[in-house]
Design a protein around this motif. Sequence first.
Motif, PDB file in Angstrom:
ATOM      1  N   UNK A 192      66.980  25.343  14.704  1.00 40.52           N
ATOM      2  CA  UNK A 192      65.620  26.347  14.463  1.00 40.52           C
ATOM      3  C   UNK A 192      65.560  26.273  12.803  1.00 40.52           C
ATOM      4  N   UNK A 193      66.952  26.491  12.287  1.00 38.15           N
ATOM      5  CA  UNK A 193      66.918  26.746  10.590  1.00 38.15           C
ATOM      6  C   UNK A 193      66.391  25.415  10.009  1.00 38.15           C
ATOM      7  N   UNK A 194      66.745  24.142  10.536  1.00 37.45           N
ATOM      8  CA  UNK A 194      66.252  23.054   9.893  1.00 37.45           C
ATOM      9  C   UNK A 194      64.832  22.869  10.101  1.00 37.45           C
ATOM     10  N   UNK A 195      64.186  23.193  11.473  1.00 31.40           N
ATOM     11  CA  UNK A 195      62.775  23.047  11.720  1.00 31.40           C
ATOM     12  C   UNK A 195      62.019  24.107  10.572  1.00 31.40           C
ATOM     13  N   UNK A 196      62.488  25.103  10.407  1.00 30.45           N
ATOM     14  CA  UNK A 196      61.846  26.177   9.535  1.00 30.45           C
ATOM     15  C   UNK A 196      61.752  25.504   8.202  1.00 30.45           C
ATOM     16  N   UNK A 197      63.081  24.863   7.618  1.00 28.37           N
ATOM     17  CA  UNK A 197      62.947  24.281   6.248  1.00 28.37           C
ATOM     18  C   UNK A 197      61.740  23.124   6.356  1.00 28.37           C
TER      19      UNK A 197
ATOM     20  N   UNK B 220      75.348  16.202   1.205  1.00 26.14           N
ATOM     21  CA  UNK B 220      74.823  14.794   1.643  1.00 26.14           C
ATOM     22  C   UNK B 220      74.956  14.153   0.517  1.00 26.14           C
ATOM     23  N   UNK B 221      76.133  12.969   0.464  1.00 22.76           N
ATOM     24  CA  UNK B 221      76.222  12.245  -0.440  1.00 22.76           C
ATOM     25  C   UNK B 221      75.372  10.914  -0.317  1.00 22.76           C
ATOM     26  N   UNK B 222      75.271  10.210  -1.492  1.00 21.06           N
ATOM     27  CA  UNK B 222      74.427   9.068  -1.624  1.00 21.06           C
ATOM     28  C   UNK B 222      74.224   8.100  -0.446  1.00 21.06           C
ATOM     29  N   UNK B 223      75.574   7.904   0.055  1.00 19.34           N
ATOM     30  CA  UNK B 223      75.895   6.798   1.340  1.00 19.34           C
ATOM     31  C   UNK B 223      74.945   7.361   2.600  1.00 19.34           C
ATOM     32  N   UNK B 224      74.608   8.544   2.710  1.00 22.55           N
ATOM     33  CA  UNK B 224      73.903   9.154   3.762  1.00 22.55           C
ATOM     34  C   UNK B 224      72.498   9.312   3.696  1.00 22.55           C
TER      35      UNK B 224
ATOM     36  N   UNK C 276      59.841  10.989  -1.669  1.00 22.65           N
ATOM     37  CA  UNK C 276      61.274  11.322  -2.425  1.00 22.65           C
ATOM     38  C   UNK C 276      61.351  12.899  -2.939  1.00 22.65           C
ATOM     39  N   UNK C 277      60.357  13.355  -3.322  1.00 26.22           N
ATOM     40  CA  UNK C 277      60.483  14.869  -3.723  1.00 26.22           C
ATOM     41  C   UNK C 277      60.852  15.628  -2.530  1.00 26.22           C
ATOM     42  N   UNK C 278      60.197  15.373  -1.334  1.00 25.60           N
ATOM     43  CA  UNK C 278      60.448  15.996  -0.015  1.00 25.60           C
ATOM     44  C   UNK C 278      62.207  15.938   0.306  1.00 25.60           C
ATOM     45  N   UNK C 279      62.740  14.702   0.224  1.00 27.54           N
ATOM     46  CA  UNK C 279      63.736  14.304   0.334  1.00 27.54           C
ATOM     47  C   UNK C 279      64.952  15.312  -0.535  1.00 27.54           C
ATOM     48  N   UNK C 280      64.636  15.149  -1.764  1.00 27.61           N
ATOM     49  CA  UNK C 280      65.278  16.160  -2.942  1.00 27.61           C
ATOM     50  C   UNK C 280      65.356  17.420  -2.476  1.00 27.61           C
ATOM     51  N   UNK C 281      64.271  17.888  -2.159  1.00 22.42           N
ATOM     52  CA  UNK C 281      64.163  19.222  -1.560  1.00 22.42           C
ATOM     53  C   UNK C 281      64.928  19.645  -0.299  1.00 22.42           C
TER      54      UNK C 281
ATOM     55  N   UNK D 223      67.552  18.071   0.766  1.00 15.84           N
ATOM     56  CA  UNK D 223      68.988  17.909   0.415  1.00 15.84           C
ATOM     57  C   UNK D 223      69.442  19.200  -0.315  1.00 15.84           C
ATOM     58  N   UNK D 224      68.765  19.805  -0.952  1.00 16.30           N
ATOM     59  CA  UNK D 224      69.186  20.726  -1.619  1.00 16.30           C
ATOM     60  C   UNK D 224      69.017  22.153  -0.452  1.00 16.30           C
ATOM     61  N   UNK D 225      68.085  22.183   0.161  1.00 19.99           N
ATOM     62  CA  UNK D 225      68.038  23.184   1.079  1.00 19.99           C
ATOM     63  C   UNK D 225      69.059  23.034   2.145  1.00 19.99           C
ATOM     64  N   UNK D 226      69.219  21.857   2.876  1.00 25.04           N
ATOM     65  CA  UNK D 226      70.336  21.677   3.649  1.00 25.04           C
ATOM     66  C   UNK D 226      71.533  21.971   3.137  1.00 25.04           C
TER      67      UNK D 226
END
Length: 76
Positions: free
Chosen positions: A2-7, A49-53, A31-36, A38-41
């Motif tokens: 649920x927390x992820x869905x909220x993000x 979340x390292x680069x390999x993932x 790409x901006x969404x992905x950066x956001x 990763x930060x929120x998660x």
Amino acid sequence: MDELLEILNDLHPDVDFTTETGLIDNMILDSFDIVTLISEISENFDVTISAEYIIPENFNSAQALYALIEKLEDEE
């Protein structure tokens, strides 16, 4: 989950993240969404979340992303 869905809903309220399976393939997330994300998660789930993932398969659906979070939580 649920927390992820909220993000995700904060990023794109118009997308049904419970059923969408092509977030990257269909260019819903950029790409901006992905950066956001990763930060929120990192902040909300206390995982790194390292680069390999950072691959499309891990970001194409909320389910795939949550599976990645669970995997990272288990590793720490």
